[in-house]
Design a protein around this motif. Structure first.
Motif, short mmCIF file in Angstrom:
data_model
loop_
_atom_site.label_atom_id
_atom_site.label_comp_id
_atom_site.label_asym_id
_atom_site.label_seq_id
_atom_site.Cartn_x
_atom_site.Cartn_y
_atom_site.Cartn_z
N ARG A 55 -8.65 -16.81 3.58
CA ARG A 55 -9.08 -15.85 4.01
C ARG A 55 -9.56 -14.56 4.14
O ARG A 55 -10.33 -13.82 3.51
CB ARG A 55 -7.13 -15.10 3.85
CG ARG A 55 -6.98 -13.57 4.91
CD ARG A 55 -5.78 -13.08 4.93
NE ARG A 55 -5.23 -14.30 5.96
CZ ARG A 55 -3.39 -13.81 5.38
NH1 ARG A 55 -3.17 -11.98 5.15
NH2 ARG A 55 -2.66 -14.98 5.33
N VAL A 56 -10.16 -15.38 5.70
CA VAL A 56 -11.80 -13.94 6.16
C VAL A 56 -11.20 -13.12 6.85
O VAL A 56 -10.85 -13.24 8.14
CB VAL A 56 -12.43 -15.62 6.64
CG1 VAL A 56 -14.47 -14.42 6.75
CG2 VAL A 56 -13.33 -16.02 5.25
N TYR A 57 -11.21 -11.93 6.85
CA TYR A 57 -11.29 -10.68 8.06
C TYR A 57 -12.68 -10.63 8.18
O TYR A 57 -13.80 -10.09 7.38
CB TYR A 57 -11.04 -9.51 6.99
CG TYR A 57 -9.80 -9.74 6.45
CD1 TYR A 57 -8.77 -9.21 7.03
CD2 TYR A 57 -9.12 -9.94 5.39
CE1 TYR A 57 -6.98 -9.06 6.60
CE2 TYR A 57 -8.06 -9.86 4.57
CZ TYR A 57 -7.04 -9.66 5.62
OH TYR A 57 -6.03 -9.42 5.10
N ASN A 58 -12.71 -9.95 9.59
CA ASN A 58 -13.75 -9.78 10.24
C ASN A 58 -13.71 -7.96 9.93
O ASN A 58 -12.98 -8.02 11.40
CB ASN A 58 -14.62 -10.96 11.78
CG ASN A 58 -15.59 -10.14 12.28
OD1 ASN A 58 -15.96 -9.20 11.49
ND2 ASN A 58 -15.92 -10.32 13.85
N ASP A 59 -14.45 -7.54 9.79
CA ASP A 59 -13.81 -6.12 9.70
C ASP A 59 -15.28 -5.58 10.06
O ASP A 59 -15.33 -4.04 10.22
CB ASP A 59 -14.00 -5.15 8.33
CG ASP A 59 -12.59 -5.98 7.46
OD1 ASP A 59 -11.11 -6.15 8.35
OD2 ASP A 59 -12.92 -5.88 6.69
N MET A 60 -16.00 -6.32 11.34
CA MET A 60 -16.79 -5.65 11.62
C MET A 60 -16.26 -4.88 13.03
O MET A 60 -15.56 -5.23 13.72
CB MET A 60 -18.55 -6.78 12.22
CG MET A 60 -18.84 -6.90 11.27
SD MET A 60 -20.36 -7.62 10.53
CE MET A 60 -19.44 -10.29 11.42
N HIS A 61 -17.28 -4.61 13.18
CA HIS A 61 -17.26 -3.73 15.21
C HIS A 61 -18.37 -4.44 15.98
O HIS A 61 -19.20 -4.63 15.45
CB HIS A 61 -17.54 -2.36 15.30
CG HIS A 61 -16.14 -1.41 14.58
ND1 HIS A 61 -15.20 -1.97 15.36
CD2 HIS A 61 -15.59 -1.62 12.83
CE1 HIS A 61 -14.05 -1.22 14.05
NE2 HIS A 61 -14.76 -0.27 13.24
N SER B 158 4.99 -12.81 3.21
CA SER B 158 5.01 -13.73 2.45
C SER B 158 4.17 -15.08 1.60
O SER B 158 4.59 -15.47 0.92
CB SER B 158 6.48 -14.76 2.92
OG SER B 158 6.34 -16.00 3.90
N PHE B 159 3.15 -15.10 2.88
CA PHE B 159 1.84 -16.13 2.64
C PHE B 159 1.02 -15.02 2.30
O PHE B 159 0.30 -13.98 2.11
CB PHE B 159 1.83 -16.74 3.38
CG PHE B 159 0.09 -17.42 3.78
CD1 PHE B 159 0.65 -19.11 3.38
CD2 PHE B 159 -0.69 -16.86 3.96
CE1 PHE B 159 -0.44 -19.61 3.09
CE2 PHE B 159 -2.07 -17.89 3.02
CZ PHE B 159 -1.99 -19.00 3.23
N VAL B 160 0.21 -15.94 1.02
CA VAL B 160 -0.87 -14.89 -0.37
C VAL B 160 -1.45 -15.32 -0.28
O VAL B 160 -1.66 -17.03 -0.58
CB VAL B 160 -0.21 -14.79 -1.88
CG1 VAL B 160 -0.82 -14.38 -2.50
CG2 VAL B 160 0.74 -13.15 -1.44
N PRO B 161 -3.01 -15.55 0.34
CA PRO B 161 -4.10 -16.40 0.09
C PRO B 161 -4.85 -16.68 -0.87
O PRO B 161 -4.61 -15.34 -1.77
CB PRO B 161 -5.08 -16.19 1.31
CG PRO B 161 -4.73 -14.32 1.68
CD PRO B 161 -3.21 -14.33 1.63
N ASP B 162 -4.89 -17.61 -1.28
CA ASP B 162 -6.08 -18.02 -2.95
C ASP B 162 -6.73 -17.10 -2.82
O ASP B 162 -7.21 -16.51 -3.87
CB ASP B 162 -6.35 -19.49 -2.95
CG ASP B 162 -4.47 -20.54 -2.61
OD1 ASP B 162 -4.03 -19.86 -4.22
OD2 ASP B 162 -4.78 -20.52 -1.50
N ILE B 163 -8.36 -16.51 -2.33
CA ILE B 163 -9.24 -16.16 -2.18
C ILE B 163 -9.10 -15.00 -0.16
O ILE B 163 -8.91 -15.82 0.76
CB ILE B 163 -10.30 -16.96 -2.48
CG1 ILE B 163 -10.21 -17.61 -3.71
CG2 ILE B 163 -11.65 -16.38 -1.80
CD1 ILE B 163 -11.09 -19.10 -3.11
N VAL B 164 -9.39 -13.94 -0.28
CA VAL B 164 -9.90 -12.79 0.38
C VAL B 164 -10.87 -12.55 0.20
O VAL B 164 -11.71 -11.92 -0.13
CB VAL B 164 -8.19 -11.69 0.27
CG1 VAL B 164 -8.51 -10.66 1.56
CG2 VAL B 164 -7.32 -11.94 0.11
#
Length: 584
Positions: A75-81, A29-35
């Motif tokens: 929201r900052v995703y770390n998609d790295m391995h 239900s939470f939508v970040p402003d920027i991804v």
């Protein structure tokens, strides 16, 4: 009286926000402003390939625009391995969101691989200006950065349009190899920058190294318009001079997020971490017609590195409507003659657009000296007052250690007073709320006699920049230069060198600031050359007493206190985040 009222206001504001803070699950239900999604892979830059950390698939990452007085969640995703990540909002004070400053040695655990973190960002009224975001882990910021613009509620200057020029370095070697060399025994230097990029574009400096398609950055203008050009110094190493061919009517109106009275210049000097906004009047149709009759269809932004063993030159194209869009060849002869490094450039010259409560010498309660030194043996390290900060010290983010009850990490104020401002046990600089500090950063000769320049950056709050000079700081002489002026506030300024070598330990240049201590917290202060940071050229301010720094209840922050804790989300878990501001 004004400073007392300001301190009371800041304290009440902070307490009010803390009293209203709540934990929220950031579920579907939470939508970040920027991804922002951060990945690592091969990218093509300046006709070369490099394995790089990028944001949303590009370098630089997308431009972010925030609004002063408005809360945004990024929201900052770390998609790295296998790679940690943080994101720092360079120049913005995160005083009420202390775990969102994005500094893994000071404010937060890194975002673990395959996790994400929600940053709460609330630029206060008066913080409109030019900033940027970048990773604060290792050498990642060489490619993982992007423009961050805080928009005004009401513009103090009128103009017809904006353009952003985001400057980056390009290194052929990978982040991992560079970091390993800088921290290894024997020491291995990163090498000099291979190129200075404009908005991610550049042509190879050596045509024989071309291995693919590439292009020069193009900055498009309309005739007879007034433009705001925002320059962002997101370089890792390069301190540059730059100017526009045929356009010598730049007027500085903003520096590091602070508006200034208009100040005319022919060129700019920009170090890593610095930002400038200038007003530039584009050419009239009559001027363009005359130039085209003389064979000039495009103009160049000319960029030259300074204070390195060799100078490197790069270009971008300035193009007007109706001009050819074909790729311009690099000029055989530089169209501009840019000055060599101008020591003390703009010192004592810029003025704030509005009165900014500059503290006089009589208000200064204490002088702090930060002495920087390079120690050369089989390895090379940078130290402040005899100590360095690297990934091995501290063992956890400084703020986390304090919340976890390791109160021995609170610096001793008495010890700091006796040691020029630093507590040697914690390697930190403490101050009490309400103090007015005069901070002197003193350049010295290395153990081998070498000297370097350093763009010093402070987190937490902007300081009043009160100038620089050769040798040792002399408060009496500097007061003569400050007489009758009101310096501007900055967050990044250059510590110059006044020669390439000197005697080991000899004083060889200084930069001085003043700072009203109004914001409790743990804030980094460091050279913004990435190589120097990795080599130890960083430390922290610890402002306030234990109660003021640990103002947030433990139960509300415990998810932030472990690596991969509840404040960090992943594919199987939504994060539990602390809200300090109401969301607009």
């Amino acid at each position: 009286m004004f400073s007392l009222l300001l301190l009371i206001g800041v304290t009440l504001l902070t307490r009010g926000v803390v009293a209203d803070c709540r934990l929220h699950y950031h579920d579907e239900s939470f939508v970040p402003d920027i991804v922002l999604r951060v990945t690592a892979g091969n990218i093509s830059v300046a006709c070369l390939e490099r394995y790089s950390v990028v944001v949303n698939g590009t370098s630089p990452g997308p431009e972010i625009r925030l609004r002063e007085g408005k809360t945004s969640w990024v929201r900052v995703y770390n998609d790295m391995h296998g790679k940690n990540l943080t994101m720092h909002w360079h120049g913005l004070s995160m005083s009420v969101s202390p775990f969102s400053d994005g500094t893994p040695q000071a404010s937060q655990w890194p975002i673990a691989p395959q996790h994400f973190f929600d940053y709460e960002i609330h630029p206060c009224i008066g913080q409109a200006g030019t900033y940027f975001y970048h990773s604060h882990v290792g050498f990642q910021a060489v490619s993982a950065s992007g423009p961050l613009i805080v928009e005004d509620q009401k513009l103090p200057y009128r103009y017809d349009g904006e353009r952003t020029i985001h400057l980056q370095d390009f290194f052929q070697e990978t982040d991992g190899k560079i970091e390993s060399g800088l921290t290894s025994i024997p020491f291995a230097w990163s090498g000099e920058t291979n190129n200075v990029l404009v908005n991610g574009h550049g042509l190879p400096l050596d045509e024989e190294s071309r291995s693919g398609s590439c292009s020069m950055a193009k900055i498009r203008l309309e005739p007879a318009k007034l433009y705001r050009i925002r320059f962002i110094g997101a370089t890792a190493l390069s301190f540059v001079s730059l100017g526009f061919q045929g356009h010598n009517n730049m007027s500085i109106i903003e520096v590091d997020g602070e508006y200034t009275k208009a100040h005319n210049v022919d060129y700019l000097q920009i170090g890593p971490g610095e930002r400038f906004s200038v007003l530039l009047k584009s050419k009239s149709r009559r001027e363009l017609k005359r130039d085209r009759a003389n064979g000039i269809d495009q103009y160049f932004l000319q960029i030259e590195t300074r204070e390195r063993p060799t100078s490197m030159r790069a270009y971008a194209a300035l193009i007007y409507a109706g001009a050819s869009l074909e790729e311009s060849p690099v000029p055989r002869k530089p169209p501009l003659t840019l000055p060599t490094t101008t020591l003390g450039w703009l010192d004592y010259k810029l003025r704030p657009l509005k009165p900014n409560n500059f503290p006089t010498l009589s208000e200064v309660t204490r002088r702090v000296t930060i002495t920087v030194e390079q120690v050369v043996n089989n390895s090379i390290t940078w130290k402040q007052n005899g100590f360095s900060w690297t990934e091995s010290f501290p063992k956890a983010p400084y703020l986390v250690l304090l919340y976890d009850g390791q109160y021995s990490m609170f610096p001793s104020y008495e010890s700091a007073i006796a040691n020029g401002g630093m507590d040697n046990l914690t390697r930190a600089f403490p101050a009490k709320i309400g103090e007015v500090l005069e901070i002197v950063i003193q350049n010295t000769g290395s153990t081998s006699g070498g000297l370097d320049v350093h763009p010093f950056h402070a987190h937490g709050a902007h300081y009043y920049d009160i100038g620089s000079g050769n040798g040792t700081y002399d408060v009496v002489e500097n007061e003569k230069l400050l007489k009758g002026i009101e310096p501007i506030r900055r967050d990044t300024t250059m510590l110059y060198r006044y020669g390439s070598t000197t005697m080991p330990g000899a004083h060889a240049g200084w930069r001085a600031w003043r700072l009203r201590v109004t914001t409790p917290g743990v804030w980094m202060i460091h050279c913004h050359i990435l190589q120097h940071m990795i080599m130890g050229m960083q430390t922290v301010w610890v402002f306030g007493d234990r109660e003021e720094i640990l103002m947030l209840p433990y139960d509300s922050v415990k998810g932030y206190l472990t690596y991969g804790g509840d404040a960090y989300g992943n594919a199987n878990r939504w994060p539990k985040c602390l809200h300090r501001w109401e969301r607009d």
